[in-house]
Motif scaffolding. Structure first.
Motif, PDB file in Angstrom:
ATOM      1  N   GLN A  11       2.428   1.722  -3.352  1.00 42.19           N
ATOM      2  CA  GLN A  11       1.437   2.182  -4.319  1.00 42.19           C
ATOM      3  C   GLN A  11       1.106   3.654  -4.092  1.00 42.19           C
ATOM      4  O   GLN A  11       1.051   4.462  -5.033  1.00 42.19           O
ATOM      5  CB  GLN A  11       0.175   1.319  -4.211  1.00 42.19           C
ATOM      6  CG  GLN A  11      -0.931   1.732  -5.187  1.00 42.19           C
ATOM      7  CD  GLN A  11      -2.170   0.847  -5.017  1.00 42.19           C
ATOM      8  OE1 GLN A  11      -2.183  -0.063  -4.203  1.00 42.19           O
ATOM      9  NE2 GLN A  11      -3.179   1.138  -5.815  1.00 42.19           N
ATOM     10  N   ARG A  12       0.875   4.021  -2.839  1.00 43.55           N
ATOM     11  CA  ARG A  12       0.513   5.403  -2.532  1.00 43.55           C
ATOM     12  C   ARG A  12       1.690   6.339  -2.787  1.00 43.55           C
ATOM     13  O   ARG A  12       1.516   7.482  -3.242  1.00 43.55           O
ATOM     14  CB  ARG A  12       0.074   5.501  -1.067  1.00 43.55           C
ATOM     15  CG  ARG A  12      -0.529   6.855  -0.703  1.00 43.55           C
ATOM     16  CD  ARG A  12      -1.705   7.180  -1.579  1.00 43.55           C
ATOM     17  NE  ARG A  12      -2.346   8.445  -1.223  1.00 43.55           N
ATOM     18  CZ  ARG A  12      -3.200   9.095  -1.987  1.00 43.55           C
ATOM     19  NH1 ARG A  12      -3.519   8.605  -3.179  1.00 43.55           N
ATOM     20  NH2 ARG A  12      -3.741  10.234  -1.577  1.00 43.55           N
ATOM     21  N   THR A  13       2.919   5.828  -2.501  1.00 44.70           N
ATOM     22  CA  THR A  13       4.104   6.647  -2.732  1.00 44.70           C
ATOM     23  C   THR A  13       4.269   6.963  -4.212  1.00 44.70           C
ATOM     24  O   THR A  13       4.648   8.078  -4.597  1.00 44.70           O
ATOM     25  CB  THR A  13       5.347   5.916  -2.200  1.00 44.70           C
ATOM     26  OG1 THR A  13       5.171   5.664  -0.797  1.00 44.70           O
ATOM     27  CG2 THR A  13       6.601   6.750  -2.389  1.00 44.70           C
ATOM     28  N   GLU A  58       1.865   7.176  -6.392  1.00 44.23           N
ATOM     29  CA  GLU A  58       0.842   8.152  -6.773  1.00 44.23           C
ATOM     30  C   GLU A  58       1.226   9.560  -6.357  1.00 44.23           C
ATOM     31  O   GLU A  58       0.886  10.545  -7.038  1.00 44.23           O
ATOM     32  CB  GLU A  58      -0.496   7.769  -6.125  1.00 44.23           C
ATOM     33  CG  GLU A  58      -1.074   6.452  -6.635  1.00 44.23           C
ATOM     34  CD  GLU A  58      -2.313   6.033  -5.862  1.00 44.23           C
ATOM     35  OE1 GLU A  58      -2.650   6.748  -4.881  1.00 44.23           O
ATOM     36  OE2 GLU A  58      -2.920   5.011  -6.219  1.00 44.23           O
ATOM     37  N   LEU A  59       1.896   9.682  -5.191  1.00 47.79           N
ATOM     38  CA  LEU A  59       2.250  11.006  -4.678  1.00 47.79           C
ATOM     39  C   LEU A  59       3.671  11.414  -5.065  1.00 47.79           C
ATOM     40  O   LEU A  59       4.184  12.429  -4.565  1.00 47.79           O
ATOM     41  CB  LEU A  59       2.123  11.010  -3.149  1.00 47.79           C
ATOM     42  CG  LEU A  59       0.718  10.733  -2.593  1.00 47.79           C
ATOM     43  CD1 LEU A  59       0.782  10.672  -1.069  1.00 47.79           C
ATOM     44  CD2 LEU A  59      -0.255  11.810  -3.023  1.00 47.79           C
ATOM     45  N   THR A 118      -1.502  11.037   8.022  1.00 48.85           N
ATOM     46  CA  THR A 118      -2.382  11.170   6.853  1.00 48.85           C
ATOM     47  C   THR A 118      -3.484  10.118   6.824  1.00 48.85           C
ATOM     48  O   THR A 118      -4.633  10.389   6.473  1.00 48.85           O
ATOM     49  CB  THR A 118      -1.545  11.086   5.565  1.00 48.85           C
ATOM     50  OG1 THR A 118      -0.473  12.023   5.647  1.00 48.85           O
ATOM     51  CG2 THR A 118      -2.403  11.384   4.337  1.00 48.85           C
ATOM     52  N   TYR A 119      -3.146   8.867   7.255  1.00 42.31           N
ATOM     53  CA  TYR A 119      -4.083   7.756   7.042  1.00 42.31           C
ATOM     54  C   TYR A 119      -4.544   7.090   8.331  1.00 42.31           C
ATOM     55  O   TYR A 119      -5.036   5.971   8.292  1.00 42.31           O
ATOM     56  CB  TYR A 119      -3.422   6.703   6.135  1.00 42.31           C
ATOM     57  CG  TYR A 119      -3.049   7.262   4.778  1.00 42.31           C
ATOM     58  CD1 TYR A 119      -4.008   7.480   3.811  1.00 42.31           C
ATOM     59  CD2 TYR A 119      -1.717   7.553   4.501  1.00 42.31           C
ATOM     60  CE1 TYR A 119      -3.647   7.985   2.578  1.00 42.31           C
ATOM     61  CE2 TYR A 119      -1.356   8.068   3.270  1.00 42.31           C
ATOM     62  CZ  TYR A 119      -2.333   8.289   2.295  1.00 42.31           C
ATOM     63  OH  TYR A 119      -1.988   8.788   1.094  1.00 42.31           O
ATOM     64  N   ARG A 160       0.837  -1.213   0.000  1.00 48.26           N
ATOM     65  CA  ARG A 160       0.000   0.000   0.000  1.00 48.26           C
ATOM     66  C   ARG A 160       0.864   1.253   0.000  1.00 48.26           C
ATOM     67  O   ARG A 160       0.599   2.229  -0.711  1.00 48.26           O
ATOM     68  CB  ARG A 160      -0.898   0.022   1.226  1.00 48.26           C
ATOM     69  CG  ARG A 160      -2.066  -0.954   1.156  1.00 48.26           C
ATOM     70  CD  ARG A 160      -2.930  -0.735   2.389  1.00 48.26           C
ATOM     71  NE  ARG A 160      -4.036  -1.665   2.426  1.00 48.26           N
ATOM     72  CZ  ARG A 160      -4.945  -1.698   3.401  1.00 48.26           C
ATOM     73  NH1 ARG A 160      -4.834  -0.846   4.420  1.00 48.26           N
ATOM     74  NH2 ARG A 160      -5.938  -2.556   3.372  1.00 48.26           N
TER      75      ARG A 160
END
Length: 806
Positions: A553-555, A557-558, A600-601, A550
């Motif tokens: 994947q998020r890294t 995207e950002l 953040t999450y 996760r």
């Protein structure tokens, strides 16, 4: 060549004083243990004996040669080559220990059996001395041989007297016959060797009489002696024989019979012709153990006694004495007089005299004697004489007493054992004396006592335990296992347990295995907890992998939006790599991503995710602290040219200033006296005091005002011997840091100075587990020594030995 020998000479000179002290200790040990101590200088070829040499073997110091010949030349010729070869083999192989049994000549020419042990002293891996101790074991070997001969004589006596021996377990009714008893019963099969089966071979007219005699012998109130004649029809040969059985039952303290044993003989001819048999019995008795029994004939009309010399010796202690019939009254022990009178009263009714009593010899020593006799009658049935034999049975009584004590000790040990313990007797693994813990472990009551293990726990079929027990019984090799699975039937339900257990074979005096001792510990909860932990760790790894995916994947995207932040972070990582170590980089990445996830999450994660993320953060922080401490530990290298006088007072003041917040939070009262100047490295000594004082502040008792006292004293030469190494020409001081905190058990003293060793969980006290290891490293760099004194709940005192300036 001379240059190479200098280190060895220096070392030898350094050991000279210690060796003189060692010699004095050898003398004290020799006087305390009655050993002969010896010291062989392998370099000089000289040999030294302790004063025990004269006491044990009769050699004065001036009689002994100065070299090893004073030892080797007195070894028996048949042992000499073997012993000397083995000694030099140990020296050549540079091994430490040597031990051997051999014969050593005394000053009078006789030889002593000795047990000798030697230990080499090595310098730079080479043996330079050998020291040892010699024990005279002659009397011990002679006693063991006498005991063996006594047992062989008893066995021969039984064979010579044609007596068979039998034993019966009153609980499970199993009977053990020797070969002679089997023959007298017409060789019954093994399946027929139990009480109920054997009774069927007794003549129907005698059967109830035998049953009654056995019941009376096993009754706790009557405890009657078992002495009976009856007819038995051979199991295989169908021959009718008259048998005479004597036996005795043995009872526990609770009055339960646990053993019923005795002897058996064929008296068929005696019954058919009483007078002839009595005479033959007398003659046979006189030959037992080479005239070991004494015979007598008393004429009742005149009380005249005709006796053998052996009888006089057995009753009075001397063979050449004139005795009358009153000797049986005058020498019987006062406490056994009523027993003797009861035996004579019974003999009047049955015609047979039998009793065992203590007799007091002329020298006042006490001996057990067995008296066996028969009345002879005239044609009218009137008794005219009594004849019989007497036997000294002191050895047998003492052996039975020792056996009984041994059995009781074993039973007590098993019953009081802190773990589940039981005894499995014989090839059938008969359950004997299981303690409460073992019965609870099996889920069974005491009804299983006396049952074969296979019958008591049928669920063991198909499991490895029965085959392992059989192998232990046959081969005599102990077996142990940990976390072994066992399926046991509890309240009708088969349940799985895990055990740490040991099977140990037990041997009798002949070296034959007769039982197996089983000790077991139920570790089911530990095994299940470990299995659950492994499953939890696997779930944790899976969750961590998912979380990593996760994050990646998020890294991704950002990535574009955080380009500047990534670049800044890379610069920071390069700095951390250069400043600390490569290990800091992945830790900082974990901490950085973890923090961003928390900020953040945190709302997107469930409770378990938040918990695991917190655990990741805590673990990374501890690892970072640990790496810092490891780096500090690795930097602890000091050269002697960096040593200079250091004022400890200034060091402690600086440390206390750094710890001011912790001191205020813990409300710690610290008392510091005037401290001396030491010879060392200022920065490392600051680390030492920082860690010791931090620990003293941290490990305080709850709700108790914390107090720390820092003091010192000069180290005397005797106390200086505890230091593994020391700086030459330097005096030493001992710095003491004492607190009134939680303390610890001194059995963990070595553990606390090792890397990553903790006596308390992280939830109780924070830390990396490196602090005291760092302290030890600093002290070692200063050629000093650190230790501690403590008791749980009574505080700790750390002792630091440091050199002082010249």
């Amino acid at each position: 060549m001379q240059t190479e020998l200098l280190p060895l000479n220096d070392t030898l000179n350094a050991l000279k004083g210690d060796l003189l002290v060692a010699i004095e200790r050898f003398e004290l040990v020799a006087k305390a243990t009655r050993d002969v101590i010896w010291d062989w200088d392998l370099l000089k070829g000289t040999f030294w004996w302790s004063s025990g040499m004269q006491e044990r073997f009769g050699y004065r110091p001036d009689e002994l040669e100065s070299g090893p010949g004073s030892w080797f030349d007195r070894i028996h010729a048949e042992d000499q080559e073997r012993v000397i070869r083995n000694i030099y083999l140990i020296i050549e192989k540079e091994e430490s220990n040597w031990s051997d049994f051999y014969r050593f000549r005394r000053s009078d020419g006789s030889y002593a059996n000795v047990h000798d042990r030697g230990y080499t002293i090595q310098i730079n891996g080479k043996p330079v001395r050998m020291v040892g101790s010699m024990i005279d074991i002659t009397d011990q070997l002679r006693s063991e041989q006498a005991h063996k001969e006594s047992e062989e004589n008893l066995k021969f006596a039984l064979q010579a007297a044609r007596l068979g021996t039998w034993n019966m377990d009153p609980i499970n009714k199993v009977v053990q016959f020797d070969d002679h008893c089997r023959a007298l019963y017409g060789m019954p099969s093994d399946e027929q060797l139990n009480y109920d089966s054997l009774v069927q071979f007794i003549h129907y007219q005698d059967r109830e009489r035998v049953r009654l005699a056995v019941a009376q012998a096993l009754d706790n109130k009557s405890r009657s002696a078992y002495d009976i004649r009856y007819r038995a029809l051979g199991a295989s040969d169908k021959i009718l024989r008259w048998l005479h059985c004597n036996g005795k039952a043995y009872f526990t303290e609770e009055g339960m019979p646990y053993r019923f044993t005795g002897i058996m003989r064929d008296v068929t001819h005696e019954i058919s012709s009483q007078e002839k048999v009595l005479w033959a019995d007398q003659q046979a008795a006189m030959t037992i153990e080479g005239s070991g029994a004494g015979s007598f004939l008393i004429k009742l009309g005149t009380n005249e006694i005709i006796h053998s010399p052996t009888l006089a010796r057995i009753i009075t202690g001397k063979e050449d004495v004139n005795i009358s019939r009153d000797v049986f009254v005058l020498h019987v022990h006062p406490e056994d007089i009523l027993l003797r009178l009861a035996a004579y009263a019974k003999a009047i009714e049955t015609g047979e005299l039998r009793y065992e009593a203590r007799f007091v010899w002329n020298d006042q020593s006490i001996h057990w004697v067995r008296v066996i006799g028969n009345y002879l009658y005239d044609s009218t049935g009137h008794p005219i004489s009594i004849s019989g034999i007497v036997m000294d049975i002191t050895d047998r009584i003492e052996s039975e007493h020792k056996l009984r004590e041994s059995e009781e000790r074993l039973r007590t040990l098993v019953e009081q054992a802190p773990v589940a313990t039981a005894l499995f007797v014989g090839e059938d693994m008969i359950i004997d004396i299981p303690n409460e813990a073992m019965l609870k472990l099996w889920g069974k009551g005491d009804a299983v006592i006396g049952m074969p293990l296979r019958q008591a726990l049928p669920e063991l079929e198909g499991q490895p335990f029965l085959s392992i027990l059989k192998n232990v019984y046959e081969k005599g090799e102990a077996h142990s296992d940990k976390s072994a699975r066992g399926d046991i039937m509890i309240d009708g339900k088969l349940e799985t347990f895990y055990y740490d257990y040991t099977y140990k074979p037990l041997c009798n005096s002949d070296g034959e295995i007769y039982a197996i001792l089983n000790m077991a510990l139920d570790v089911t909860e530990q095994v299940k907890s470990r299995q659950e932990l492994e499953r939890s760790e696997e779930r944790y790894r899976q969750l961590a992998n998912e979380l990593e995916q996760r994050v990646e994947q998020r890294t991704a995207e950002l990535h574009q939006a955080n380009a500047e932040l990534v670049n800044s972070n890379n610069n920071l990582q390069q700095f951390a790599y250069a400043a600390s170590h490569d290990m800091q980089e992945p830790l900082r990445k974990i901490q950085s991503f973890g923090s961003r996830l928390q900020i953040t999450y945190a709302g997107a994660l469930d409770e378990n995710g938040v918990f695991m993320l917190d655990r990741i953060q805590d673990a990374s922080k501890r690892m970072s602290l640990m790496i810092d401490d490891l780096l500090a530990y690795s930097r602890l290298t000091t050269r002697n040219d960096e040593f200079r006088p250091v004022q400890l007072t200034q060091i402690v003041k600086g440390v206390l200033a750094d710890l001011e917040i912790s001191i205020q939070e813990q409300e710690t009262d610290i008392h510091v006296g005037t401290l001396p100047v030491v010879w060392g490295n200022s920065s490392q000594l600051t680390q030492l005091m920082q860690n010791l004082l931090s620990n003293a502040i941290k490990y305080k008792k709850p709700d108790v005002p914390s107090k720390i006292n820092i003091s010192w004293h000069e180290v005397m030469p005797a106390e200086l011997k505890v230091l593994p190494t020391s700086l030459p020409d330097h005096r030493y001081l001992c710095l003491e840091i004492a607190d009134n905190g939680i303390g610890f058990d001194e059995k963990h003293l070595d553990k606390i100075f090792q890397m990553f060793q903790r006596l308390h969980g992280r939830s109780e006290f924070s830390g990396s587990g490196i602090g005291l290891a760092l302290c030890k490293k600093v002290v070692q760099n200063h050629h000093g020594y650190i230790t501690a004194k403590s008791e749980p709940g009574k505080g700790s005192t750390f002792l630091v030995y440091l050199p002082q300036p010249k």
